[in-house]
Design a protein around this motif. Structure first.
Motif, short mmCIF file in Angstrom:
data_model
loop_
_atom_site.label_atom_id
_atom_site.label_comp_id
_atom_site.label_asym_id
_atom_site.label_seq_id
_atom_site.Cartn_x
_atom_site.Cartn_y
_atom_site.Cartn_z
N PHE A 398 -8.52 65.93 120.65
CA PHE A 398 -8.92 66.98 119.97
C PHE A 398 -9.19 66.39 118.24
N VAL A 399 -7.65 65.91 118.12
CA VAL A 399 -7.40 65.52 116.52
C VAL A 399 -8.88 64.56 116.19
N GLU A 419 -0.01 71.50 114.36
CA GLU A 419 -0.39 72.80 114.41
C GLU A 419 -1.31 73.40 113.80
N LEU A 420 -0.83 72.38 111.74
CA LEU A 420 -2.43 72.79 111.20
C LEU A 420 -4.00 71.91 111.99
N CYS A 421 -3.95 71.21 112.87
CA CYS A 421 -4.70 69.77 112.67
C CYS A 421 -5.52 71.19 114.54
N ALA A 422 -4.78 71.25 114.90
CA ALA A 422 -4.90 72.92 115.97
C ALA A 422 -5.76 73.15 115.84
N LEU A 423 -5.11 74.35 114.45
CA LEU A 423 -5.21 75.44 114.21
C LEU A 423 -6.99 75.43 113.03
N SER A 424 -7.07 74.23 112.29
CA SER A 424 -8.20 74.14 111.66
C SER A 424 -9.54 73.18 112.16
#
Length: 947
Positions: A398-399, A419-424
C-alpha cells in the motif's frame, strides 16, 4: 334526481348528492350552497336557482333524502367504529407528518375514499390528537422495549451532573470540541466510549420510520436536561435512547472528520515549512553553488577548447570544491525538497492519538485495501501492547512510491514513516469510500449509498427509469455519435470559411475573442431614475411587507407540534439575525420587545433547513410570477458559484484555508441563481472543497417551481464527472472554461476529427469500459434522482479515489464525450457564450448584494457548529430573495411610471440596496405596513432648482 317531484325537491336532492361526493359531507339544515355552484347545478337541471330556498326549509325531507343517498351510494356516517378505523389508519401517518394541516388533509382524503361523511372540525381535531398520542406511545415503546435496567439507569444518569462539574453528562456529550487537534480527537473518543458504554443497539433506529427517529433524536439534542428529567419515564427513556444512538453516530463522524482535517492541516504546514526551508537553504548555499558552478565551468571550457582536463583540475581549490559538493548534496536530499520528511518530523503529534484512534474504530474494506487494513491493525496492536518495534514482516504494497524512500531506510522499515504513511493512506481511502467504518453515517460503504441491486433490477424491468436519457446503451451512444459528427463538420466548415463567431481556428491554434458588452447605453440612466423613485424602507418593514404578500413565516413551524410561531415579529427577528450575521445576543440588544431567551427558544424549535427551503420556495414562486421577472429570462437557465466568507472567533478553529482566497480560514456559500435572479439554493461548503460536486445538488433538491434546463458555472464548477452526470437528469451543462484552449476533444472509436481539429484531439473514448459499467451508471444516477443519496456525496467519493475505480472511470469517459460535444458547440454558438456570460454575471451581482447584507461581525462567520453556519447561509439567501421580490414589485411600478421600454428594463437588475436601511434599531411597525394588495407610494423626483 329525475324521479323527484317538483323543482325544489330535484334541485335539493342533487345538491345533497353533490356535497356528499365532494367535499364529502352532508348539507346542514338551513345551509345554502355557494351561489356559483348552485347556479351551475340548477342550469344542468333547467331549474331556477331560487327554487332551492323552498327545499332548505324542509328539514324532514332533507333527512329522508340523506338516508336514501347513504343506502343507495354506500356512504357511512362518522360513528365510533369510523373513529377507531381512522385513528388506526392515521397512526403511521402521525409518525412522519407533524404539520396538523397536512395530516388533516391526508385523513380527509382517506375518509372520502372510504365514503365516510366528514365529521365536524372538533371531531377531526380529536382524531388528530388521538392518532398522534398513540403514534408517540408506539414509538416510545418500540425504542425502549427490551432495554435492560442497567441501560435505563445509564440513560437517566445522563441527566445527572458530572462529579465536580456544573454541567450534566448529556451537556458534556452535546458540546464536543470542534477544532482539529490531537487532544480534541482524544476528547471525542472519550465521549464516544461513554456513549458506547450505555449498550444501545444501533439497530433500534431501524425499528421506526427514519423521519420519526430523526425528529426524536433532534428533540433530545434541543430539550434541556432539566426538562428532559420532567418527562414521564417512557418518553424520557425513548428520547434519551434516540439521542444516545445519534450521539454515537455523530461522535464517530466527528472524530473521523477531525482526523481528516488534522492530517490535512499537518500536510499543508509541512509543505509550507518545506518550501520555506528550501528557499532558505538555497540562499545560504549560493556561495557554495557559485564555487561548484565555477569549477564545472572550467571543465566544460577545457573540453570545448580541447585543453587537458588534468591541468585544469589541478587549478581547482579542492577544499572549497569539496565543501561545495557536500552542501549541494544537502540541497539534493529528499528531505530538503519533499514535504514528506517534514511531515514525518511531526510524528509526535500523531503519537498522541493514533493508538486510541485505531483501537476505537472498526475499519472495513474490500480486497484492494486489505494490506492497508493489516498495517493499521499492526500499528494499533503496537500501541495497545506498548511495543516499540514493528514486526520483521509488515505489509508494504500500500506504500506509494513517493513514501518508499522514507519508509524503507537501508532495508529497514522506519516506524514513524510507516505509521504516517498508513494514516495518510487511510485518510484518502476514507474519503474515497473504499474503506468504511462501522457505526458511521458519513463514512459508509460506497455501495450502501445506492439503491440495492435487486430493487434497481425490479425498477428497470417494470418500467422506464426516472432518468432523462435513453437507457439503452447502443441507442444512446449512436445519438451522441451523430451529434458529435454534426458538430465536427459544422465547426470545420465555419473555421475554413472564417465564420466562427469571434473565434479563429487554424493551423496556428485556437483564439476566442472576449464578448463585447450588449447593454444599451441608456440602461444606467434608466436604472438610476427607477431606483431614485423606490421608497426608502427599513429592512424590518421590508420583511413585514414581503411576509404579508407570501406568508413565508408560516413555513417555520414548531419542530415537535407543527404549529406556527405565536409571535411572528420575534420569528422574523430571528431570521433577520441569521441573514445579516448579527447573532441572537446582539440582536436582542438592538431589537425592542424581544429577549435573548425568547429568540433562542424560537431559533432552537422553529428554525430548520427544511423551513428555510420551503420559505425560499414561496418567495421565488411569487417572484417568478411577476411580469417584470419574465423580461430577465424564461426561468429555465441558471448559474452557480461559491462566495468565500472568512471565519473569525470560535469559527476560525473549524474553518479551512484556501490559498487562492488568502491565508485566513473560512467557508464558502455555494449558491444557485436562476436567469430571473432567483437564488433558489444555497449551502455551506469547506473553503478547500471543489465546487464541482455541489453543482447538481442545487438543481435536484431545491423546493421551488423552477424547471431548469441549462446551467452555467465557471471553471471551478466543471469536471468530467459533472459533464457525464448532467444528461442523466435532463440538464445541459455550459461552464465557462478558462482553459478551453488546453482542453482536448475525445471522440468515439472510429470517428475522424479532420486535419483542422487534429491538434485539439486526444485519445478516444474507452467505449468498451463505459459499456461494461452502463448498468452501474444507471443505478448510480437513479439513486441520486430518487434521493437515496445526494449527488455531492457520491461525486466527492468518486473524485477522491487515488486509483480510479471502474465506475469513476466510466463516468469520466462519458463526461469526456459530453465535454467534447460542448466544446464544439461553444466554438460555433456565440449565443451559448453570451447566455453563459450573462448567467454568471447575475450570480456575481447577487453575491455583491449578499456581501452588503452580511456585514455584521466584520462579515466573518463566528459559529463553531456547522448547523449554525448553515442557518446563516440560508438566512442570508432568504433575505436576498426577499429584497429581490420587494425590489421587483416596486421596480415594476417605477419603470412604468418613467415609461421605460422593455429592451431597457430587461437590463435593470433587482439587486439594489441603497434605498434600504440595514442598520439601527430593528423594530417591527406592523401598523405602518401597507395592506397586502397595496404598495407604498413612489418617491417624487427632487429638483435641484427647487427653492
Amino acid at each position: 334526481v329525475g324521479r323527484r317531484r317538483g323543482d325544489a325537491t330535484r334541485l335539493g336532492f342533487a345538491m345533497l348528492l353533490l356535497t356528499m361526493r365532494w367535499p364529502g359531507r352532508a348539507l346542514e339544515a338551513g345551509e345554502v350552497p355557494p351561489a356559483p355552484v348552485l347556479a351551475y347545478v340548477a342550469q344542468q337541471l333547467d331549474i331556477a336557482p331560487e327554487a332551492f330556498a323552498a327545499y332548505a326549509h324542509r328539514d324532514q325531507t332533507r333527512r329522508e333524502h340523506l338516508v336514501e343517498i347513504r343506502r343507495s351510494h354506500g356512504f357511512r356516517i362518522f360513528d365510533r367504529d369510523a373513529f377507531r378505523e381512522v385513528v388506526a389508519f392515521s397512526i403511521p401517518i402521525a409518525q412522519t407528518i407533524i404539520h396538523p394541516g397536512q395530516m388533516a388533509g391526508v385523513i380527509v382524503d382517506e375518509l372520502r375514499r372510504r365514503q365516510i361523511l366528514l365529521p365536524s372540525s372538533s371531531i377531526l381535531e380529536a382524531v388528530l390528537r388521538r392518532a398522534r398520542q398513540q403514534a408517540e406511545q408506539l414509538t416510545y415503546e418500540v425504542l425502549t422495549n427490551g432495554l435492560l435496567p442497567d441501560t435505563l439507569q445509564g440513560l437517566d444518569d445522563l441527566l445527572a451532573r458530572r462529579s465536580g462539574q456544573a454541567t450534566t453528562w448529556l451537556s458534556w456529550l452535546r458540546n464536543a470540541p470542534q477544532s482539529p487537534a490531537a487532544r480534541n480527537i482524544l476528547r471525542l473518543i472519550e465521549r464516544l466510549a461513554y456513549v458506547r458504554a450505555l449498550g444501545l443497539d444501533r439497530a433500534r433506529a431501524d425499528m421506526i420510520p427514519a423521519l420519526t427517529f430523526d425528529r426524536l433524536a433532534d428533540e433530545g439534542s434541543r430539550i434541556t436536561p432539566q426538562h428532559l428529567g420532567e418527562l414521564n419515564a417512557l418518553r424520557r427513556h425513548a428520547t434519551l435512547a434516540a439521542t444516545g444512538i445519534r450521539l454515537e453516530e455523530s461522535l464517530t463522524d466527528a472524530a473521523l472528520t477531525m482526523f481528516d482535517k488534522l492530517l490535512g492541516s499537518m500536510a499543508r504546514r509541512a509543505e509550507n515549512r518545506t518550501r520555506d526551508k528550501a528557499l532558505k537553504t538555497v540562499r545560504e548555499l549560493q556561495g557554495h553553488l557559485r564555487t561548484l558552478t565555477g569549477s564545472c565551468r572550467l571543465l566544460i571550457d577545457a573540453r570545448t577548447k580541447g585543453v587537458d582536463f588534468l591541468a585544469q583540475i589541478e587549478a581547482l581549490d579542492w577544499q572549497r570544491f569539496a565543501v561545495a559538493v557536500e552542501q549541494a548534496e544537502v540541497l539534493g536530499r529528499p528531505e530538503t525538497v519533499d514535504r514528506t520528511a517534514e511531515l514525518i518530523e511531526r510524528h509526535r503529534t500523531v503519537k498522541l492519538f493514533a493508538g486510541a484512534f485505531l483501537n476505537t474504530f472498526e475499519f472495513r474494506g474490500a480486497g484492494a485495501v486489505q494490506g492497508l487494513l493489516s498495517a493499521l491493525a499492526i500499528i494499533a496492536e503496537l500501541y495497545q501492547t506498548g511495543k516499540r518495534r514493528l514486526p520483521d514482516r509488515v505489509p508494504l504494497r500500500f506504500v506509494p512510491s513517493a513514501w518508499r524512500p522514507f519508509v524503507l531506510r537501508d532495508g529497514i522499515v522506519d516506524r514513524a514513516a510507516y505509521e504516517l504513511c498508513a494514516l495518510s493512506q487511510l485518510r484518502e481511502r476514507l474519503r474515497a469510500g473504499d474503506i468504511w467504518v462501522a457505526g458511521s453515517r458519513q463514512f459508509r460503504d460506497f455501495d450502501s449509498y445506492l439503491i440495492p441491486p435487486a430493487t434497481f433490477a425490479a425498477l428497470h424491468e417494470k418500467g422506464p427509469l426516472p432518468l432523462a436519457i435513453e437507457t439503452d446503451f447502443e441507442r444512446h451512444i449512436e445519438e451522441r455519435r451523430t451529434r458529435l459528427d454534426t458538430a465536427i463538420e459544422q465547426v470545420t466548415i465555419l473555421a475554413r470559411q472564417g465564420e466562427l463567431p469571434q473565434v479563429r481556428l487554424d493551423e496556428n491554434g485556437l483564439i476566442i475573442s472576449p464578448l463585447k458588452a450588449a447593454t444599451p447605453p441608456a440602461t444606467e440612466i434608466a436604472r438610476r431614475a427607477a431606483y431614485d423613485r423606490l421608497p426608502r424602507v427599513k429592512i424590518t418593514d421590508l420583511l413585514l411587507e414581503v411576509d404579508a404578500w407570501t406568508g413565508f413565516s408560516e413555513c417555520f413551524i414548531h419542530r415537535r407540534s407543527g404549529r406556527e410561531a405565536d409571535d411572528r415579529n420575534a420569528l422574523l427577528t430571528v431570521i433577520l439575525a441569521d441573514g445579516i450575521n448579527l447573532g441572537l445576543t446582539r440582536m436582542a440588544e438592538t431589537c425592542r420587545g424581544a429577549s435573548l431567551r425568547q429568540l433562542a427558544h424560537l431559533h432552537d424549535w422553529h428554525i430548520s433547513e427544511a423551513a428555510y427551503g420551503e420559505a425560499l420556495g414561496r418567495l421565488i414562486d411569487a417572484h417568478r410570477a411577476m411580469p417584470l421577472a419574465a423580461l430577465w429570462g424564461d426561468g429555465t437557465t441558471s448559474s452557480s458559484d461559491g462566495q468565500q466568507f472568512h471565519a473569525g472567533g470560535r469559527g476560525a478553529a473549524i474553518g479551512d484555508i484556501n490559498a487562492r482566497s488568502g491565508n485566513e480560514p473560512g467557508v464558502a456559500f455555494y449558491t444557485h441563481v436562476s436567469d430571473r435572479y432567483d437564488p433558489f439554493a444555497s449551502r455551506v461548503i469547506a473553503a478547500t472543497a471543489g465546487e464541482a460536486p455541489y453543482v447538481l445538488d442545487g438543481l435536484l433538491y431545491h423546493q421551488t417551481g423552477l424547471t431548469i434546463e441549462e446551467h452555467y458555472t465557471d471553471t471551478g464548477g466543471a469536471s468530467d464527472h459533472v459533464f457525464g452526470l448532467m444528461p442523466f437528469f435532463g440538464y445541459r451543462f455550459a461552464p465557462r472554461l478558462r482553459d478551453i484552449r488546453e482542453r482536448r476533444l475525445h471522440l468515439l472509436p472510429g470517428q475522424e476529427s479532420g486535419q483542422l481539429l487534429t491538434g485539439m484531439t486526444a485519445e478516444p473514448i474507452a467505449l468498451g469500459h463505459v459499456a461494461a459499467h452502463w448498468d452501474e451508471l444507471l443505478r448510480f444516477a437513479t439513486s441520486i434522482r430518487t434521493g437515496t443519496v445526494t449527488a455531492s456525496a457520491m461525486l466527492r467519493r468518486l473524485s477522491a479515489y487515488p486509483r480510479q475505480n471502474g465506475l469513476a472511470l466510466a463516468l469520466r469517459e462519458l463526461g469526456r464525450l459530453e465535454r467534447s460535444i460542448f466544446m464544439l458547440d461553444w466554438l460555433r454558438d456565440i449565443d451559448l457564450r453570451r447566455r453563459t456570460q450573462a448567467g454568471l454575471n447575475k450570480g456575481e451581482a447577487r453575491n455583491a448584494l449578499a456581501r452588503a447584507l452580511f456585514f455584521n461581525q466584520l462579515g466573518e462567520l463566528r459559529d463553531r457548529r456547522f448547523e449554525n453556519q448553515t442557518y446563516r447561509a440560508s438566512g442570508l439567501n432568504l433575505l436576498v430573495a426577499a429584497i429581490i421580490l420587494w425590489n421587483t414589485r416596486y421596480l415594476e411600478m417605477a419603470l412604468a411610471d418613467i415609461a421605460t421600454p422593455d429592451e431597457i428594463a430587461r437590463h435593470i437588475a433587482p439587486l439594489g440596496w441603497e434605498h434600504i436601511s440595514l442598520t439601527g434599531d430593528y423594530s417591527w411597525n406592523v401598523e405602518d405596513r401597507p395592506d397586502p394588495d397595496a404598495l407604498r407610494p413612489l418617491r417624487a423626483v427632487s429638483s435641484l432648482l427647487a427653492a
